[in-house]
Write a protein that holds these residues in place. Structure first.
Motif, PDB file in Angstrom:
ATOM      1  N   SER A 197       0.834  -1.199  -0.029  1.00  0.00           N
ATOM      2  CA  SER A 197      -0.087  -0.043   0.094  1.00  0.00           C
ATOM      3  C   SER A 197       0.851   1.250   0.126  1.00  0.00           C
ATOM      4  O   SER A 197       1.740   1.257   0.744  1.00  0.00           O
ATOM      5  CB  SER A 197      -0.888   0.090   1.262  1.00  0.00           C
TER       6      SER A 197
ATOM      7  N   LEU B 296      -2.107  -1.180  -3.761  1.00  0.00           N
ATOM      8  CA  LEU B 296      -2.892   0.020  -3.742  1.00  0.00           C
ATOM      9  C   LEU B 296      -1.962   1.080  -3.760  1.00  0.00           C
ATOM     10  O   LEU B 296      -0.951   1.120  -3.096  1.00  0.00           O
ATOM     11  CB  LEU B 296      -3.640   0.036  -2.206  1.00  0.00           C
TER      12      LEU B 296
ATOM     13  N   MET C 130      -8.663   4.818   1.379  1.00  0.00           N
ATOM     14  CA  MET C 130      -9.021   4.294   0.305  1.00  0.00           C
ATOM     15  C   MET C 130     -10.642   4.170  -0.040  1.00  0.00           C
ATOM     16  O   MET C 130     -11.174   4.421  -0.976  1.00  0.00           O
ATOM     17  CB  MET C 130      -8.664   2.917   0.292  1.00  0.00           C
TER      18      MET C 130
END
Length: 254
Positions: free
Chosen positions: A105, A136, A239
């Motif tokens: 991430s 991500l 997110m």
């Protein structure tokens, strides 16, 4: 009072109380009491259960650890503190990236240094996603007031938005890759966060200074701690309010 967190974790893991008891090595009635009476297991059993259902101990039994012990555990999650981002060894960045297999991430405004640090960054992330990792990347929305304000805070004005637009193109190889998401967020970032499985680099932000000049915390997740998960939850919250960089992917996902 029942322990709904443990009950839910068992359901997600596909385990019955009897199966839990067998796997951990206790009487089925004991395992049942852990769920129905919120009776915390002994330490060795807490660790075994948390590992089995892939949850952290502090989440399943938030009151099991005394505050002073939890504080010591959280301190142990801090591997090292670097005075500024440039002090983080290049070898550490590369080790974290190379060894990550489950979760990567990246939460930044632009993170323009990353493509310079990893010349094949997007292709590497794409391959990680194809191999099963959840990838991500969250960039600041260059049209948002948050990015504009951060640029003014650092004394570079609209250059910040330009940096974000520039770096967007470098993530093009992730477009359409299953398991990878590149999004735009409109949040105020108090930290830039880089997660690689159970290790994380948290680059703090300070008013008037670029992130490159601010301290970095190197964290490693411990089962009983909650500092690592505190920052991981911050990424998840960001997110949840972000939009995909490529609108066609947004439409395909709905």
């Amino acid at each position: 009072m029942p322990n709904e967190r443990l009950r839910d974790a068992l359901l997600r893991a596909g385990l019955t109380p009897a199966e839990l008891a067998d796997r951990v090595g206790v009487n089925p009635k004991t395992a049942e009491r852990w769920i129905t009476q919120e009776r915390p297991p002994y330490l060795r059993h807490r660790r075994a259960v948390a590992t089995l259902v892939q949850e952290r101990e502090s989440y399943l039994w938030p009151d099991a650890l005394p505050p002073n012990r939890l504080e010591r555990i959280n301190q142990s999650e801090v591997v090292r503190i670097y005075s500024r981002r440039s002090a983080v060894p290049t070898d550490l960045w590369h080790r974290l990236m190379e060894q990550a297999t489950a979760t990567i991430s990246i939460l930044v405004y632009s993170g323009l240094f990353l493509p310079e640090l990893f010349p094949r960054l997007a292709k590497t992330l794409a391959q990680k996603a194809r191999d099963g990792a959840d990838v991500l990347v969250l960039l600041g929305d260059p049209d948002s007031p948050n990015v504009r304000e951060r640029g003014h805070d650092e004394g570079i004005g609209e250059v910040m938005a330009g940096k974000v637009r520039s770096v967007q193109r470098s993530y093009e190889p992730l477009r359409g890759v299953k398991g990878a998401r590149v999004g735009l967020h409109r949040t105020t970032l108090y930290n830039s966060i880089y997660r690689f499985d159970d290790e994380m680099l948290v680059n703090t932000h300070a008013f008037g200074f670029p992130a490159a000049h601010a301290p970095v915390l190197h964290l490693r997740r411990l089962g009983s701690g909650d500092m690592f998960d505190f920052y991981a939850d911050s990424v998840d919250r960001t997110m949840s309010t972000s939009l995909r960089l490529w609108p066609d992917e947004e439409a395909a996902a709905t």
